[in-house]
Motif scaffolding. Structure first.
Motif, PDB file in Angstrom:
ATOM      1  N   MET A  83       0.836  -1.201   0.000  1.00 26.07           N
ATOM      2  CA  MET A  83       0.000   0.000   0.000  1.00 26.07           C
ATOM      3  C   MET A  83       0.872   1.253   0.000  1.00 26.07           C
ATOM      4  N   ASP A  84       1.947   1.225   0.771  1.00 31.28           N
ATOM      5  CA  ASP A  84       2.876   2.364   0.788  1.00 31.28           C
ATOM      6  C   ASP A  84       3.463   2.614  -0.605  1.00 31.28           C
ATOM      7  N   LEU A  85       3.810   1.549  -1.306  1.00 35.04           N
ATOM      8  CA  LEU A  85       4.365   1.684  -2.653  1.00 35.04           C
ATOM      9  C   LEU A  85       3.365   2.297  -3.628  1.00 35.04           C
ATOM     10  N   ASN A  86       2.082   2.210  -3.290  1.00 39.71           N
ATOM     11  CA  ASN A  86       1.020   2.606  -4.211  1.00 39.71           C
ATOM     12  C   ASN A  86       0.290   3.867  -3.757  1.00 39.71           C
ATOM     13  N   HIS A  87       0.831   4.578  -2.783  1.00 37.36           N
ATOM     14  CA  HIS A  87       0.235   5.821  -2.292  1.00 37.36           C
ATOM     15  C   HIS A  87      -1.165   5.567  -1.703  1.00 37.36           C
ATOM     16  N   VAL A  88      -1.362   4.395  -1.145  1.00 32.27           N
ATOM     17  CA  VAL A  88      -2.655   4.030  -0.547  1.00 32.27           C
ATOM     18  C   VAL A  88      -2.534   4.092   0.965  1.00 32.27           C
ATOM     19  N   GLN A  89      -3.418   4.844   1.583  1.00 33.15           N
ATOM     20  CA  GLN A  89      -3.410   4.921   3.035  1.00 33.15           C
ATOM     21  C   GLN A  89      -4.226   3.804   3.652  1.00 33.15           C
ATOM     22  N   SER A  90      -5.461   3.598   3.153  1.00 34.55           N
ATOM     23  CA  SER A  90      -6.383   2.638   3.768  1.00 34.55           C
ATOM     24  C   SER A  90      -7.080   1.843   2.679  1.00 34.55           C
ATOM     25  N   ALA A  91      -7.555   0.644   3.041  1.00 35.16           N
ATOM     26  CA  ALA A  91      -8.172  -0.221   2.043  1.00 35.16           C
ATOM     27  C   ALA A  91      -9.253  -1.096   2.652  1.00 35.16           C
ATOM     28  N   LEU A  92     -10.351  -1.216   1.924  1.00 35.06           N
ATOM     29  CA  LEU A  92     -11.444  -2.127   2.236  1.00 35.06           C
ATOM     30  C   LEU A  92     -11.265  -3.358   1.372  1.00 35.06           C
ATOM     31  N   CYS A  93     -11.261  -4.561   1.981  1.00 36.24           N
ATOM     32  CA  CYS A  93     -10.896  -5.773   1.243  1.00 36.24           C
ATOM     33  C   CYS A  93     -12.036  -6.782   1.177  1.00 36.24           C
ATOM     34  N   PHE A  94     -12.350  -7.214  -0.044  1.00 34.78           N
ATOM     35  CA  PHE A  94     -13.348  -8.254  -0.273  1.00 34.78           C
ATOM     36  C   PHE A  94     -12.714  -9.636  -0.107  1.00 34.78           C
ATOM     37  N   PRO A  95     -13.546 -10.666   0.155  1.00 37.64           N
ATOM     38  CA  PRO A  95     -13.028 -12.025   0.352  1.00 37.64           C
ATOM     39  C   PRO A  95     -12.612 -12.686  -0.955  1.00 37.64           C
ATOM     40  N   THR A  96     -11.919 -13.820  -0.824  1.00 36.59           N
ATOM     41  CA  THR A  96     -11.582 -14.651  -1.969  1.00 36.59           C
ATOM     42  C   THR A  96     -12.287 -16.003  -1.878  1.00 36.59           C
ATOM     43  N   PHE A  97     -11.905 -16.860  -0.913  1.00 35.74           N
ATOM     44  CA  PHE A  97     -12.547 -18.167  -0.856  1.00 35.74           C
ATOM     45  C   PHE A  97     -14.059 -18.081  -0.587  1.00 35.74           C
ATOM     46  N   PRO A  98     -14.541 -17.233   0.324  1.00 33.88           N
ATOM     47  CA  PRO A  98     -16.009 -17.146   0.499  1.00 33.88           C
ATOM     48  C   PRO A  98     -16.722 -16.612  -0.733  1.00 33.88           C
ATOM     49  N   ARG A  99     -15.975 -16.055  -1.686  1.00 29.56           N
ATOM     50  CA  ARG A  99     -16.444 -15.350  -2.871  1.00 29.56           C
ATOM     51  C   ARG A  99     -16.989 -13.981  -2.479  1.00 29.56           C
ATOM     52  N   PHE A 100     -17.422 -13.215  -3.442  1.00 32.84           N
ATOM     53  CA  PHE A 100     -17.594 -11.781  -3.219  1.00 32.84           C
ATOM     54  C   PHE A 100     -18.720 -11.399  -2.265  1.00 32.84           C
ATOM     55  N   CYS A 101     -19.639 -12.320  -1.995  1.00 38.09           N
ATOM     56  CA  CYS A 101     -20.655 -12.000  -0.981  1.00 38.09           C
ATOM     57  C   CYS A 101     -20.938 -13.193  -0.071  1.00 38.09           C
TER      58      CYS A 101
ATOM     59  N   ASP B 150      -6.734  -6.779 -12.857  1.00 47.53           N
ATOM     60  CA  ASP B 150      -7.106  -5.447 -13.314  1.00 47.53           C
ATOM     61  C   ASP B 150      -6.471  -4.337 -12.482  1.00 47.53           C
ATOM     62  N   SER B 151      -5.785  -4.685 -11.417  1.00 46.42           N
ATOM     63  CA  SER B 151      -5.292  -3.681 -10.483  1.00 46.42           C
ATOM     64  C   SER B 151      -4.363  -2.674 -11.158  1.00 46.42           C
ATOM     65  N   THR B 152      -4.470  -1.421 -10.718  1.00 46.51           N
ATOM     66  CA  THR B 152      -3.562  -0.379 -11.187  1.00 46.51           C
ATOM     67  C   THR B 152      -2.294  -0.303 -10.332  1.00 46.51           C
ATOM     68  N   TRP B 153      -2.164  -1.190  -9.338  1.00 50.19           N
ATOM     69  CA  TRP B 153      -0.951  -1.232  -8.513  1.00 50.19           C
ATOM     70  C   TRP B 153       0.271  -1.519  -9.397  1.00 50.19           C
ATOM     71  N   PRO B 154       1.396  -0.872  -9.201  1.00 51.83           N
ATOM     72  CA  PRO B 154       1.696   0.164  -8.204  1.00 51.83           C
ATOM     73  C   PRO B 154       1.573   1.579  -8.749  1.00 51.83           C
ATOM     74  N   ARG B 155       0.694   1.788  -9.760  1.00 56.94           N
ATOM     75  CA  ARG B 155       0.570   3.075 -10.436  1.00 56.94           C
ATOM     76  C   ARG B 155      -0.770   3.757 -10.166  1.00 56.94           C
ATOM     77  N   SER B 156      -1.433   3.402  -9.096  1.00 57.19           N
ATOM     78  CA  SER B 156      -2.769   3.962  -8.870  1.00 57.19           C
ATOM     79  C   SER B 156      -2.741   5.480  -8.736  1.00 57.19           C
TER      80      SER B 156
END
Length: 406
Positions: free
Chosen positions: A115-133, A361-367
């Motif tokens: 996150m530091d490399l990408n100028h991101v202070q905070s992040a909300l994270c979705f699950p992977t194995f449980p799937r998106f909901c 699709d992530s724009t990391w590390p150029r967000s």
């Protein structure tokens, strides 16, 4: 820009460590709850908007992956789950192991460093194995175990992923037992009591065999969200099928149409009367982009004005849909220059920024660079609002953009 606001990403992802459920389920369930098995990949396809895999037996030839095993589900970790750090041409539809993914996918210290490399202070994270909901647990046969798995995931999310080591920079996002709206409401309230202000939900619930938002089946859940200030977060694909055109359409078709389910979903919500019944409710569309929003709002207003008499909405949709959108709905984007050029037609207060780490699709590390290029025409005040201010307000963060538990 000489000084660009620190990003608050409202759509990143966590790849759950292998011991999440083994560490938190009662002992009698630890050998039947979600667990990791290393085995070959016999088959893996993604066509027609559907992802399908076949696990080989231990000792079979073929590329090896770490598989989540739960009841009759066998789900491998894939390169698409965690693609950052690879060139675009290196990203393939393939199974992987934990050792072959970027550690920031599952480790808090490494995530903060990325996150530091990408100028991101905070992040909300979705699950992977449980799937998106949380569809994984909604589809399970053993409801007792499934409910325990939902609660175990949320406990891990709050206490470990977003725990003290994260320093308030990781924002919790809960899942709920979607098969029972009253149980879902209880889980919303349980997590809201400890400061959680976002919960996953399906963009199109009937595709999961669940009630639509046109019914009253979700009222206990929606009431709990409205009363606790919990935003309903819907990620593309949370209906368990990406938009496509045919059974043999390649993944690129679905990738180009990722916004389409959000478009259908927004029409549902705007024509359901839900926002008039629950005036405190807020919803957001993660990874849906925003360029499509102005036209659907224009069309919805025309339909409301001209066709509500026969359209089945005259007695429940009490104002133009665009007015409801302005008060209740947030679009989320990571790369949408067209949408930003039309921001006035969407509303600067209805847009949130995201980085989609660690997906392909992530724009990391150029967000930051992407945002600076696409927001160059916006005033500093509007840029600040889009990049972080709206998220602070919606998610109940501190003025500094950090999460503080209840």
């Amino acid at each position: 820009m000489a000084s660009f606001p620190a990003i608050i990403s409202v759509d990143d992802h966590t790849v759950e460590p292998s011991d999440v459920w083994r560490n938190r389920l009662p002992s009698k369930f630890r050998d039947v709850g979600p667990r990791i098995v290393r085995a070959p990949v016999k088959e893996m396809t993604f066509t027609g908007g559907r992802f399908a895999t076949v696990m080989g037996a231990p000792g079979d030839e073929g590329p090896v992956a770490d598989w989540w095993v739960y009841e009759d589900l066998f789900r491998p970790l894939t390169r698409l789950d965690t693609a950052v750090g690879y060139s675009r041409d290196e990203i393939r539809l393939e199974g992987i192991t934990y050792e072959r993914m970027r550690p920031g996918s599952y480790s808090v210290p490494e995530r903060l460093a990325d996150m530091d490399l990408n100028h991101v202070q905070s992040a909300l994270c979705f699950p992977t194995f449980p799937r998106f909901c949380g569809q994984t647990f909604t589809e399970a046969a053993d409801r007792e175990l499934a409910l325990l798995c939902v609660r175990a995931y949320n406990d891990w999310m709050v206490e470990e992923w977003c725990g003290p080591a994260a320093g308030g920079r990781l924002i919790p996002l809960a899942i709920v037992p979607l098969w029972d709206a009253r149980l879902a409401a209880e889980e919303v309230r349980r997590n809201a009591a400890r400061g959680v202000r976002a919960v996953c939900f399906s963009e199109i619930p009937p595709r999961l065999g669940l009630p639509s938002v046109h019914s009253d089946g979700w009222d206990p859940f929606l009431r709990a969200c409205a009363e606790t200030g919990t935003v309903v977060a819907m990620h593309i694909g949370s209906s368990s099928r990406m938009p496509s055109t045919s059974e043999d359409a390649p993944p690129a078709v679905s990738s180009a149409l990722t916004f389409a389910n959000c478009c259908f979903s927004l029409a549902d919500w705007l024509m359901s009367g839900t926002f008039d019944r629950f005036p405190g409710l807020r919803i957001m569309y993660a990874e849906g982009q925003i360029g499509w929003i102005p036209y659907i709002l224009e069309r919805a207003d025309v339909v409301w004005e001209e066709n509500r008499g026969w359209g089945g909405i005259g007695d429940k949709v009490l104002r133009p849909p665009s007015e409801a959108f302005a008060e209740h709905v947030y679009g989320c984007f990571f790369d949408d220059a067209f949408g930003l050029r039309n921001l006035d037609a969407i509303g600067a207060g209805n847009v949130l920024y995201e980085t989609d780490y660690p997906h392909s699709d992530s724009t990391w590390p150029r967000s930051r660079q992407v945002a600076e290029e696409q927001m160059a025409h916006l005033s500093p005040e509007v840029t600040e609002r889009v990049v972080r201010g709206n998220a602070i307000e919606l998610l109940g963060l501190t003025p500094e953009g950090l999460w503080v538990g209840g």
